[in-house]
Design a protein around this motif. Structure first.
Motif, mmCIF file in Angstrom:
data_model
loop_
_atom_site.group_PDB
_atom_site.id
_atom_site.type_symbol
_atom_site.label_atom_id
_atom_site.label_comp_id
_atom_site.label_asym_id
_atom_site.label_seq_id
_atom_site.Cartn_x
_atom_site.Cartn_y
_atom_site.Cartn_z
ATOM 1 N N SER A 98 0.836 -1.199 0.000
ATOM 2 C CA SER A 98 0.000 0.000 0.000
ATOM 3 C C SER A 98 0.870 1.249 0.000
ATOM 4 O O SER A 98 2.068 1.204 0.307
ATOM 5 C CB SER A 98 -0.910 0.006 1.229
ATOM 6 O OG SER A 98 -0.139 0.180 2.414
ATOM 7 N N VAL A 99 0.253 2.375 -0.327
ATOM 8 C CA VAL A 99 0.976 3.648 -0.288
ATOM 9 C C VAL A 99 1.453 3.938 1.131
ATOM 10 O O VAL A 99 2.548 4.458 1.345
ATOM 11 C CB VAL A 99 0.083 4.798 -0.805
ATOM 12 C CG1 VAL A 99 0.816 6.136 -0.701
ATOM 13 C CG2 VAL A 99 -0.331 4.543 -2.242
ATOM 14 N N ALA A 100 0.637 3.585 2.121
ATOM 15 C CA ALA A 100 1.012 3.815 3.516
ATOM 16 C C ALA A 100 2.254 3.006 3.884
ATOM 17 O O ALA A 100 3.146 3.501 4.586
ATOM 18 C CB ALA A 100 -0.145 3.438 4.440
ATOM 19 N N ILE A 147 5.526 10.146 -4.347
ATOM 20 C CA ILE A 147 6.328 11.336 -4.054
ATOM 21 C C ILE A 147 5.567 12.280 -3.128
ATOM 22 O O ILE A 147 6.112 12.792 -2.140
ATOM 23 C CB ILE A 147 6.733 12.052 -5.354
ATOM 24 C CG1 ILE A 147 7.730 11.177 -6.137
ATOM 25 C CG2 ILE A 147 7.342 13.423 -5.061
ATOM 26 C CD1 ILE A 147 8.110 11.721 -7.497
ATOM 27 N N LYS A 148 4.296 12.498 -3.426
ATOM 28 C CA LYS A 148 3.504 13.410 -2.595
ATOM 29 C C LYS A 148 3.337 12.878 -1.184
ATOM 30 O O LYS A 148 3.288 13.652 -0.220
ATOM 31 C CB LYS A 148 2.135 13.648 -3.233
ATOM 32 C CG LYS A 148 1.338 14.763 -2.551
ATOM 33 C CD LYS A 148 0.068 15.099 -3.324
ATOM 34 C CE LYS A 148 -0.670 16.257 -2.661
ATOM 35 N NZ LYS A 148 -1.896 16.634 -3.423
ATOM 36 N N SER A 149 3.251 11.543 -1.032
ATOM 37 C CA SER A 149 3.099 10.970 0.305
ATOM 38 C C SER A 149 4.283 11.327 1.191
ATOM 39 O O SER A 149 4.146 11.437 2.416
ATOM 40 C CB SER A 149 2.961 9.443 0.218
ATOM 41 O OG SER A 149 4.197 8.805 -0.060
ATOM 42 N N ILE A 150 5.432 11.547 0.573
ATOM 43 C CA ILE A 150 6.645 11.923 1.315
ATOM 44 C C ILE A 150 6.755 13.433 1.460
ATOM 45 O O ILE A 150 6.877 13.964 2.570
ATOM 46 C CB ILE A 150 7.902 11.382 0.610
ATOM 47 C CG1 ILE A 150 7.814 9.856 0.441
ATOM 48 C CG2 ILE A 150 9.159 11.765 1.384
ATOM 49 C CD1 ILE A 150 7.622 9.090 1.705
ATOM 50 N N LEU A 187 1.632 13.035 3.657
ATOM 51 C CA LEU A 187 0.209 12.729 3.568
ATOM 52 C C LEU A 187 -0.260 11.860 4.733
ATOM 53 O O LEU A 187 0.439 10.952 5.171
ATOM 54 C CB LEU A 187 -0.092 12.002 2.257
ATOM 55 C CG LEU A 187 0.053 12.789 0.951
ATOM 56 C CD1 LEU A 187 -0.379 11.916 -0.217
ATOM 57 C CD2 LEU A 187 -0.764 14.073 0.983
ATOM 58 N N LYS A 188 -1.449 12.155 5.194
ATOM 59 C CA LYS A 188 -2.106 11.290 6.165
ATOM 60 C C LYS A 188 -2.842 10.209 5.374
ATOM 61 O O LYS A 188 -3.745 10.501 4.593
ATOM 62 C CB LYS A 188 -3.104 12.096 7.004
ATOM 63 C CG LYS A 188 -3.885 11.261 7.995
ATOM 64 C CD LYS A 188 -4.920 12.113 8.711
ATOM 65 C CE LYS A 188 -5.776 11.258 9.643
ATOM 66 N NZ LYS A 188 -6.850 12.060 10.287
ATOM 67 N N ILE A 189 -2.445 8.965 5.575
ATOM 68 C CA ILE A 189 -2.992 7.861 4.793
ATOM 69 C C ILE A 189 -3.665 6.863 5.724
ATOM 70 O O ILE A 189 -3.083 6.464 6.731
ATOM 71 C CB ILE A 189 -1.884 7.151 3.987
ATOM 72 C CG1 ILE A 189 -1.173 8.164 3.071
ATOM 73 C CG2 ILE A 189 -2.440 6.002 3.182
ATOM 74 C CD1 ILE A 189 0.046 7.611 2.387
ATOM 75 N N PRO A 190 -4.892 6.466 5.424
ATOM 76 C CA PRO A 190 -5.576 5.486 6.276
ATOM 77 C C PRO A 190 -4.761 4.201 6.436
ATOM 78 O O PRO A 190 -4.288 3.633 5.447
ATOM 79 C CB PRO A 190 -6.878 5.202 5.511
ATOM 80 C CG PRO A 190 -7.088 6.413 4.660
ATOM 81 C CD PRO A 190 -5.714 6.889 4.289
ATOM 82 N N LEU A 241 -12.266 7.317 1.362
ATOM 83 C CA LEU A 241 -10.825 7.553 1.440
ATOM 84 C C LEU A 241 -10.521 9.051 1.446
ATOM 85 O O LEU A 241 -9.655 9.521 2.189
ATOM 86 C CB LEU A 241 -10.134 6.885 0.248
ATOM 87 C CG LEU A 241 -8.637 7.153 0.056
ATOM 88 C CD1 LEU A 241 -7.846 6.596 1.233
ATOM 89 C CD2 LEU A 241 -8.158 6.536 -1.250
ATOM 90 N N SER A 242 -11.254 9.809 0.632
ATOM 91 C CA SER A 242 -11.002 11.244 0.510
ATOM 92 C C SER A 242 -11.220 11.994 1.822
ATOM 93 O O SER A 242 -10.620 13.052 2.052
ATOM 94 C CB SER A 242 -11.896 11.850 -0.583
ATOM 95 O OG SER A 242 -13.268 11.593 -0.302
#
Length: 305
Positions: A73-75, A105-108, A112-115, A172-173
């Motif tokens: 997952s992205v998380a 890239i944006k998650s870093i 980003l707050k990711i579930p 998710l949003s």
């Protein structure tokens, strides 16, 4: 001033990996991949994964993290990437984050707050029985903002958004957010202004991948995991699978990969152009390489001061 992060991003086939290698070798920096398919083992040629020789020349991280049958997952990616970045910065080292997966890239860079929803294989199996058009329509009904951001043919992200909704009961949003990071970032964006030139680069790279044995790579993956493997539905691999199953000839397959890669590059361009912090360069312009190397040098000097 704490050590920062250099991000090299932009559409596919613009020379991101070559620039990252040049900067990494000149300044002895590690490279962190930001590619959502390079994290999977055995998917090498079609993902333009760094070769063993390149990995011997420069330390590469965040590739070959999981087996093709697993899901990252992205998380999970975010946690591993943030941990590595912190480790390098604690040693006074500025890592390079490079790739074309904008969400990675944006998650870093935007923290980003990711579930934290673990993958649910049974739920995904049930959802996976439905056509992608139907899944995306369902997503529009339960999470319109996510459906607008996720391309209608992006099956993996569509499934993930539906999974989060059905597990948590919330879109998710509504569970996402962001906060600034505590270190400086240099964004270097690569994009060819001449779209004809970019198309030629995509054509050349596609043919090179075939020459390196891309068809044989896909054959081996199909033999080991079967044709239903989700990753075989992604760009390039899906077209070659059609060829192997007799649904297309080789020239048609190559043309389809080039066409779909151009479309993918357009979506990447739209994503990255929305970030005002990116310093854009046309890699084909005279002196562009020297300017990007100089930007990296100045950034490294400023963060070391």
């Amino acid at each position: 001033m704490s050590p920062g992060l250099i991000v090299i991003c932009g559409p596919t086939a613009t020379g991101k990996s070559s620039l990252a290698m040049a900067i990494a070798q000149k300044f002895s920096l590690p490279i962190l991949s930001a590619d959502s398919r390079q994290v999977y083992q055995e998917f090498n040629i079609g993902t333009a994964k760094p070769t063993l020789r390149e990995q011997q020349q420069v330390p590469h991280f965040l590739i070959d993290l999981v087996a093709p049958t697993a899901t990252l997952s992205v998380a999970q990616y975010q946690r591993q990437a943030q941990s590595l970045i912190q480790q390098f910065q604690d040693q006074g080292i500025v890592p390079l984050l490079t790739g074309g997966t904008g969400l990675y890239i944006k998650s870093i860079t935007h923290n980003l707050k990711i579930p934290r929803v673990a993958p649910h294989p049974q739920l995904r199996s049930q959802l996976g029985q439905w056509d992608q058009a139907i899944l995306h329509h369902w997503l529009q009904q339960v999470d319109s903002p996510s459906a607008q951001r996720i391309h209608p043919r992006d099956r993996l992200r569509t499934l993930r958004a539906l999974e989060v909704f059905y597990v948590t009961g919330k879109p998710l949003s509504q569970q996402q957010g962001e906060s600034p990071v505590s270190y400086p970032i240099l964004f270097l964006g690569l994009d060819l202004l001449d779209r004809t030139q970019q198309t030629q680069r995509i054509c050349d790279r596609t043919h090179q991948m075939f020459a390196l044995g891309w068809i044989e790579e896909v054959k081996g993956i199909v033999e080991r995991y079967g044709p239903a493997l989700p990753l075989l539905k992604t760009l390039g691999y899906a077209e070659i699978l059609d060829y192997l199953q007799g649904r297309a000839n080789l020239p048609t397959t190559q043309q389809a990969i080039v066409r779909h890669t151009r479309q993918f590059a357009k979506r990447q361009r739209t994503w990255f152009r929305a970030n005002p912090d990116i310093h854009w360069f046309d890699p084909s312009a005279p002196g562009a390489f020297e300017k990007m190397m100089e930007s990296a040098a100045l950034f490294l000097e400023s963060t070391a001061a």
